[in-house]
Design a protein around this motif. Structure first.
Motif, PDB file in Angstrom:
ATOM      1  N   TYR A  71      63.115  30.810 -55.886  1.00 51.28           N
ATOM      2  CA  TYR A  71      63.060  30.761 -57.342  1.00 51.28           C
ATOM      3  C   TYR A  71      64.265  30.024 -57.898  1.00 51.28           C
ATOM      4  CZ  TYR A  71      59.254  34.018 -56.993  1.00 51.28           C
ATOM      5  OH  TYR A  71      58.051  34.588 -56.688  1.00 51.28           O
ATOM      6  N   ILE A  72      64.045  29.340 -59.030  1.00 47.93           N
ATOM      7  CA  ILE A  72      65.145  28.595 -59.634  1.00 47.93           C
ATOM      8  C   ILE A  72      66.141  29.541 -60.285  1.00 47.93           C
ATOM      9  CG2 ILE A  72      63.720  26.546 -60.021  1.00 47.93           C
ATOM     10  CD1 ILE A  72      63.856  27.226 -63.031  1.00 47.93           C
ATOM     11  N   GLU A  73      67.380  29.118 -60.322  1.00 52.77           N
ATOM     12  CA  GLU A  73      68.440  29.821 -61.044  1.00 52.77           C
ATOM     13  C   GLU A  73      68.451  29.282 -62.475  1.00 52.77           C
ATOM     14  OE1 GLU A  73      70.199  32.255 -59.798  1.00 52.77           O
ATOM     15  OE2 GLU A  73      69.535  32.052 -57.721  1.00 52.77           O
ATOM     16  N   GLN A  74      68.947  30.057 -63.404  1.00 61.49           N
ATOM     17  CA  GLN A  74      68.902  29.729 -64.828  1.00 61.49           C
ATOM     18  C   GLN A  74      69.426  28.329 -65.148  1.00 61.49           C
ATOM     19  OE1 GLN A  74      67.680  31.822 -67.354  1.00 61.49           O
ATOM     20  NE2 GLN A  74      67.888  30.061 -68.692  1.00 61.49           N
ATOM     21  N   TYR A  75      70.560  27.930 -64.597  1.00 58.95           N
ATOM     22  CA  TYR A  75      71.168  26.651 -64.960  1.00 58.95           C
ATOM     23  C   TYR A  75      71.153  25.642 -63.810  1.00 58.95           C
ATOM     24  CZ  TYR A  75      72.657  29.181 -69.071  1.00 58.95           C
ATOM     25  OH  TYR A  75      72.657  29.924 -70.216  1.00 58.95           O
ATOM     26  N   GLU A  76      70.249  25.805 -62.884  1.00 57.38           N
ATOM     27  CA  GLU A  76      70.182  24.934 -61.717  1.00 57.38           C
ATOM     28  C   GLU A  76      69.024  23.948 -61.863  1.00 57.38           C
ATOM     29  OE1 GLU A  76      70.482  25.823 -57.016  1.00 57.38           O
ATOM     30  OE2 GLU A  76      68.865  26.878 -58.047  1.00 57.38           O
ATOM     31  N   PRO A  77      69.295  22.645 -61.732  1.00 66.49           N
ATOM     32  CA  PRO A  77      68.190  21.686 -61.748  1.00 66.49           C
ATOM     33  C   PRO A  77      67.205  21.998 -60.616  1.00 66.49           C
ATOM     34  CG  PRO A  77      70.290  20.552 -61.952  1.00 66.49           C
ATOM     35  CD  PRO A  77      70.588  21.987 -61.611  1.00 66.49           C
ATOM     36  N   ILE A  78      65.931  21.833 -60.891  1.00 70.88           N
ATOM     37  CA  ILE A  78      64.894  22.262 -59.961  1.00 70.88           C
ATOM     38  C   ILE A  78      64.963  21.530 -58.620  1.00 70.88           C
ATOM     39  CG2 ILE A  78      63.057  20.732 -60.766  1.00 70.88           C
ATOM     40  CD1 ILE A  78      61.294  23.360 -60.744  1.00 70.88           C
ATOM     41  N   GLU A  79      65.357  20.246 -58.621  1.00 72.86           N
ATOM     42  CA  GLU A  79      65.483  19.519 -57.356  1.00 72.86           C
ATOM     43  C   GLU A  79      66.591  20.111 -56.488  1.00 72.86           C
ATOM     44  OE1 GLU A  79      65.418  15.280 -57.078  1.00 72.86           O
ATOM     45  OE2 GLU A  79      64.116  15.113 -58.830  1.00 72.86           O
ATOM     46  N   LYS A  80      67.670  20.570 -57.112  1.00 68.76           N
ATOM     47  CA  LYS A  80      68.741  21.212 -56.345  1.00 68.76           C
ATOM     48  C   LYS A  80      68.270  22.554 -55.816  1.00 68.76           C
ATOM     49  CE  LYS A  80      72.711  18.932 -58.331  1.00 68.76           C
ATOM     50  NZ  LYS A  80      73.975  19.058 -59.032  1.00 68.76           N
ATOM     51  N   THR A  81      67.420  23.242 -56.581  1.00 66.35           N
ATOM     52  CA  THR A  81      66.903  24.534 -56.152  1.00 66.35           C
ATOM     53  C   THR A  81      66.173  24.423 -54.829  1.00 66.35           C
ATOM     54  OG1 THR A  81      66.641  25.344 -58.414  1.00 66.35           O
ATOM     55  CG2 THR A  81      65.323  26.420 -56.725  1.00 66.35           C
ATOM     56  N   ILE A  82      65.242  23.489 -54.714  1.00 71.77           N
ATOM     57  CA  ILE A  82      64.427  23.433 -53.501  1.00 71.77           C
ATOM     58  C   ILE A  82      65.256  22.975 -52.301  1.00 71.77           C
ATOM     59  CG2 ILE A  82      63.431  21.148 -53.948  1.00 71.77           C
ATOM     60  CD1 ILE A  82      61.795  24.242 -52.210  1.00 71.77           C
ATOM     61  N   PHE A 116      57.070  20.855 -53.462  1.00 71.98           N
ATOM     62  CA  PHE A 116      57.684  19.557 -53.255  1.00 71.98           C
ATOM     63  C   PHE A 116      57.391  19.038 -51.852  1.00 71.98           C
ATOM     64  CE2 PHE A 116      60.161  21.359 -56.645  1.00 71.98           C
ATOM     65  CZ  PHE A 116      60.531  20.271 -57.415  1.00 71.98           C
ATOM     66  N   LEU A 117      57.073  17.762 -51.761  1.00 71.16           N
ATOM     67  CA  LEU A 117      57.069  17.058 -50.489  1.00 71.16           C
ATOM     68  C   LEU A 117      58.510  16.643 -50.264  1.00 71.16           C
ATOM     69  CD1 LEU A 117      55.409  15.900 -48.151  1.00 71.16           C
ATOM     70  CD2 LEU A 117      55.160  13.813 -49.490  1.00 71.16           C
ATOM     71  N   MET A 118      59.085  17.046 -49.133  1.00 74.49           N
ATOM     72  CA  MET A 118      60.499  16.818 -48.857  1.00 74.49           C
ATOM     73  C   MET A 118      60.650  15.894 -47.651  1.00 74.49           C
ATOM     74  SD  MET A 118      61.847  19.001 -51.086  1.00 74.49           S
ATOM     75  CE  MET A 118      63.520  19.313 -50.570  1.00 74.49           C
ATOM     76  N   ASP A 119      61.696  15.103 -47.673  1.00 71.96           N
ATOM     77  CA  ASP A 119      62.057  14.296 -46.509  1.00 71.96           C
ATOM     78  C   ASP A 119      63.011  15.112 -45.646  1.00 71.96           C
ATOM     79  OD1 ASP A 119      60.621  12.049 -47.345  1.00 71.96           O
ATOM     80  OD2 ASP A 119      62.328  11.265 -48.486  1.00 71.96           O
ATOM     81  N   TYR A 120      62.733  15.184 -44.355  1.00 71.35           N
ATOM     82  CA  TYR A 120      63.647  15.802 -43.396  1.00 71.35           C
ATOM     83  C   TYR A 120      64.852  14.876 -43.261  1.00 71.35           C
ATOM     84  CZ  TYR A 120      65.605  17.006 -38.863  1.00 71.35           C
ATOM     85  OH  TYR A 120      66.467  17.329 -37.842  1.00 71.35           O
ATOM     86  N   VAL A 121      66.062  15.424 -43.337  1.00 71.16           N
ATOM     87  CA  VAL A 121      67.275  14.623 -43.176  1.00 71.16           C
ATOM     88  C   VAL A 121      67.930  14.953 -41.839  1.00 71.16           C
ATOM     89  CG1 VAL A 121      69.562  14.081 -44.106  1.00 71.16           C
ATOM     90  CG2 VAL A 121      67.621  14.357 -45.666  1.00 71.16           C
TER      91      VAL A 121
END
Length: 188
Positions: A71-82, A116-121
């Motif tokens: 779940y997202i945090e109140q002030y966290e951008p959603i991309e950083k959340t995932i 989200f579709l994510m790239d493995y790094v």
């Protein structure tokens, strides 16, 4: 949780018709209680024709294999959340590629779920031993003998079908609104 008192000034809320809907509103200030919402995120990460799954260590879904998320945090951008959620649960470093699914579950707490579709790094799956007790990359064939959550099974099929990238992040959404994120359809 149901609101009975104004979150701004503390007065007891009353019911008012606002926009054609009965809503709880404060008689003393402009506060309107719009409802309870929760925004969850899930990740689909492919590597070597396999998808990253985690086994839930706690409820909801204890013992089920699912895609990583939270779940997202109140002030966290959603991309950083995932990116954070995947790393916390598995130790895998990822990068957002796009949004490929959206779930909507209206109920007492209205749950919206962005996948989200994510790239493995980089990294090797290491369960955090708090939220998840196992993690690894699995093929669709592997998943047939596993206790995989229904939604995760469906999302995995989407990932294996080589989906389009769905909604992609706009690098300059609205300069006058710092922190605002916008996603749009990728032009072909």
């Amino acid at each position: 949780m149901e609101a009975h008192y104004c979150l701004s000034c503390g007065q007891r809320l009353e019911i008012r018709n606002i926009g054609g809907e009965n809503r709880k509103a404060c008689p003393g200030c402009s506060f309107v209680f719009w409802g309870n919402y929760s925004i969850g995120v899930g990740a689909l990460i492919m590597k070597d024709e396999k998808i990253l799954l985690v086994r839930r260590r706690q409820d909801p879904g204890k013992g089920l294999w699912t895609n990583p998320g939270g779940y997202i945090e109140q002030y966290e951008p959603i991309e950083k959340t995932i990116v954070r959620e995947v790393f916390e649960e598995t130790g895998i470093t990822t990068r957002v590629n796009g949004i490929i699914a959206l779930g909507d579950l209206p109920r007492n707490v209205h749950n919206v779920y962005l996948v989200f579709l994510m790239d493995y790094v980089e990294g090797h799956p290491q369960p955090d031993k708090v939220e998840v007790d196992d993690a690894g990359f699995f093929s669709l064939n592997d998943m047939e003998s596993m206790n995989v959550a229904d939604l995760t099974h469906r999302l995995a099929r989407i990932a294996f079908q080589q989906p389009s990238y769905g909604l992609i992040s706009d690098p300059k959404p609205i300069p006058s609104l710092p922190g605002y994120g916008l996603y749009h359809v990728q032009r072909l």
